[in-house]
Motif scaffolding. Structure first.
Motif, mmCIF file in Angstrom:
data_model
loop_
_atom_site.group_PDB
_atom_site.id
_atom_site.type_symbol
_atom_site.label_atom_id
_atom_site.label_comp_id
_atom_site.label_asym_id
_atom_site.label_seq_id
_atom_site.Cartn_x
_atom_site.Cartn_y
_atom_site.Cartn_z
ATOM 1 N N LEU A 55 5.532 -8.554 -5.068
ATOM 2 C CA LEU A 55 4.826 -7.341 -5.027
ATOM 3 C C LEU A 55 5.122 -6.399 -6.221
ATOM 4 O O LEU A 55 5.929 -6.314 -6.365
ATOM 5 N N GLN A 56 4.084 -5.660 -6.725
ATOM 6 C CA GLN A 56 4.179 -4.818 -7.669
ATOM 7 C C GLN A 56 4.872 -3.454 -7.024
ATOM 8 O O GLN A 56 4.456 -2.887 -6.033
ATOM 9 N N ASN A 57 6.379 -3.225 -7.464
ATOM 10 C CA ASN A 57 6.772 -1.813 -7.155
ATOM 11 C C ASN A 57 7.341 -1.737 -5.773
ATOM 12 O O ASN A 57 7.693 -0.537 -5.417
ATOM 13 N N THR A 58 7.488 -2.910 -5.087
ATOM 14 C CA THR A 58 7.916 -2.833 -3.715
ATOM 15 C C THR A 58 9.433 -2.802 -3.603
ATOM 16 O O THR A 58 10.176 -3.479 -4.428
ATOM 17 N N SER A 59 10.026 -2.141 -2.683
ATOM 18 C CA SER A 59 11.555 -2.096 -2.488
ATOM 19 C C SER A 59 12.086 -3.526 -2.421
ATOM 20 O O SER A 59 11.398 -4.263 -1.412
ATOM 21 N N PRO A 60 13.534 -3.753 -2.625
ATOM 22 C CA PRO A 60 14.199 -4.922 -2.176
ATOM 23 C C PRO A 60 14.207 -4.895 -0.905
ATOM 24 O O PRO A 60 14.446 -3.929 0.090
ATOM 25 N N GLU A 111 0.822 -1.362 -0.182
ATOM 26 C CA GLU A 111 -0.079 -0.036 -0.042
ATOM 27 C C GLU A 111 0.788 1.237 0.054
ATOM 28 O O GLU A 111 0.458 2.312 -0.634
ATOM 29 N N TYR A 112 2.150 1.277 0.690
ATOM 30 C CA TYR A 112 2.925 2.563 0.839
ATOM 31 C C TYR A 112 4.182 2.117 0.026
ATOM 32 O O TYR A 112 5.117 2.623 0.489
ATOM 33 N N SER A 113 4.106 1.416 -1.139
ATOM 34 C CA SER A 113 5.357 1.237 -1.849
ATOM 35 C C SER A 113 5.810 2.435 -2.368
ATOM 36 O O SER A 113 6.925 2.439 -2.636
ATOM 37 N N ASP A 114 5.213 3.646 -2.577
ATOM 38 C CA ASP A 114 5.669 4.784 -3.020
ATOM 39 C C ASP A 114 6.574 5.469 -2.137
ATOM 40 O O ASP A 114 7.068 6.401 -2.516
ATOM 41 N N ILE A 115 6.499 5.217 -0.790
ATOM 42 C CA ILE A 115 7.099 5.950 0.386
ATOM 43 C C ILE A 115 8.294 4.888 1.013
ATOM 44 O O ILE A 115 9.141 5.478 1.724
ATOM 45 N N VAL A 116 8.221 3.738 0.655
ATOM 46 C CA VAL A 116 9.143 2.867 1.287
ATOM 47 C C VAL A 116 10.319 2.712 0.524
ATOM 48 O O VAL A 116 10.138 1.773 -0.525
ATOM 49 N N SER A 117 11.281 3.297 0.766
ATOM 50 C CA SER A 117 12.471 3.204 -0.122
ATOM 51 C C SER A 117 13.555 2.016 0.009
ATOM 52 O O SER A 117 13.944 1.786 -1.106
ATOM 53 N N CYS A 118 13.347 1.308 0.969
ATOM 54 C CA CYS A 118 14.280 0.300 1.396
ATOM 55 C C CYS A 118 13.750 -0.297 2.433
ATOM 56 O O CYS A 118 13.157 0.012 3.433
ATOM 57 N N GLN A 119 14.089 -1.624 2.702
ATOM 58 C CA GLN A 119 14.207 -2.573 3.841
ATOM 59 C C GLN A 119 15.420 -3.243 4.099
ATOM 60 O O GLN A 119 15.994 -3.979 3.160
ATOM 61 N N LEU A 120 15.906 -2.975 5.295
ATOM 62 C CA LEU A 120 17.008 -3.662 5.678
ATOM 63 C C LEU A 120 17.145 -4.436 6.989
ATOM 64 O O LEU A 120 16.413 -4.210 7.895
ATOM 65 N N PHE A 121 17.332 -5.682 6.702
ATOM 66 C CA PHE A 121 17.319 -6.867 7.563
ATOM 67 C C PHE A 121 18.490 -7.645 8.102
ATOM 68 O O PHE A 121 19.650 -7.441 7.219
#
Length: 234
Positions: free
Chosen positions: A121-126, A98-108
């Protein structure tokens, strides 16, 4: 004050950076399939409600967020089992989409290996998965230096540094193993670029060898056959 309050309540918090970029640090241990005791509700410690509020407010402000946490919302590399309970995983993925436009990255982290994931998912950050200092699972000790665009929060590149224990022993010194963009021949770290890396790994023996070596931080690994390559790219 708000950081202290949410950290004391549930181990999560938000930190503003430059240019309306925020870091949102999640407590993902509570979603683990191994967490005991298990929570009975759908939103342990109210973290999902808090996260959605933060994401909605950031969008209204025209900002971007970098999400960080320990246990990633994905399967493990070796047991091929999901780390999160499904009901929590689905909620998280819904929010990320839903918020893929503002979630720039995911670090784990958590995997003790140097990897990345692309969500279906469409256009979600890596999801970028950092390795660990401890070598207990067969990799060399390592850490990452991540470079990002401080106007949007996008990851631009990262360097992985390691200690080659097999060659240096107690006299080991930290060295750069690789820089992602140089190693895989991409100009950025976007989802599209990462998909091209996956395709290259699937089709090229050289790219696959590079990935396997980097994944265990330069520690010797057995050959990776076609089934091994298929498992990794999937």
């Amino acid at each position: 004050k708000s950081e202290v309050e949410t950290f004391r309540r549930g181990g999560f918090y938000s930190r503003p950076m430059r240019n309306n970029v925020k870091i949102i640090a999640l407590n993902t241990v509570i979603y683990s399939v191994n967490h005991q005791p298990r929570y009975s509700g759908d939103d342990p410690l109210g973290q999902f409600a808090w996260l959605e509020t933060k994401l909605s407010r950031t969008r209204q402000e025209g900002g971007r967020v970098m999400i960080v946490g320990h246990i990633p919302p994905t399967i493990g590399s070796f047991r091929r089992a999901q780390f999160w309970q499904n009901r929590y995983l689905n909620q998280y993925l819904d929010l990320i989409e839903e918020y893929s436009d503002i979630v720039s990255c995911q670090l784990f982290g958590h995997l003790h290996s140097d990897e990345f994931r692309l969500l279906p998912l469409q256009n979600t950050s890596p999801i970028f998965l950092g390795s660990s200092i401890t070598p207990i699972f067969g990799g060399n000790p390592s850490f990452r230096v991540v470079y990002y665009d401080d106007t949007r929060g996008d990851v631009e590149n990262y360097d992985s540094l390691y200690l080659d224990l097999s060659r240096s022993g107690s006299n080991a010194t930290w060295k750069k193993l690789y820089s992602f963009r140089e190693a895989y021949g991409v100009t950025n770290m976007s989802t599209a670029a990462m998909r091209s890396v996956v395709n290259s790994i699937a089709q090229s023996g050289d790219e696959l060898d590079t990935f396997i070596s980097n994944q265990r931080l330069g520690a010797p690994q057995p050959p990776c056959d076609k089934k091994c390559a298929h498992d990794w790219t999937c």
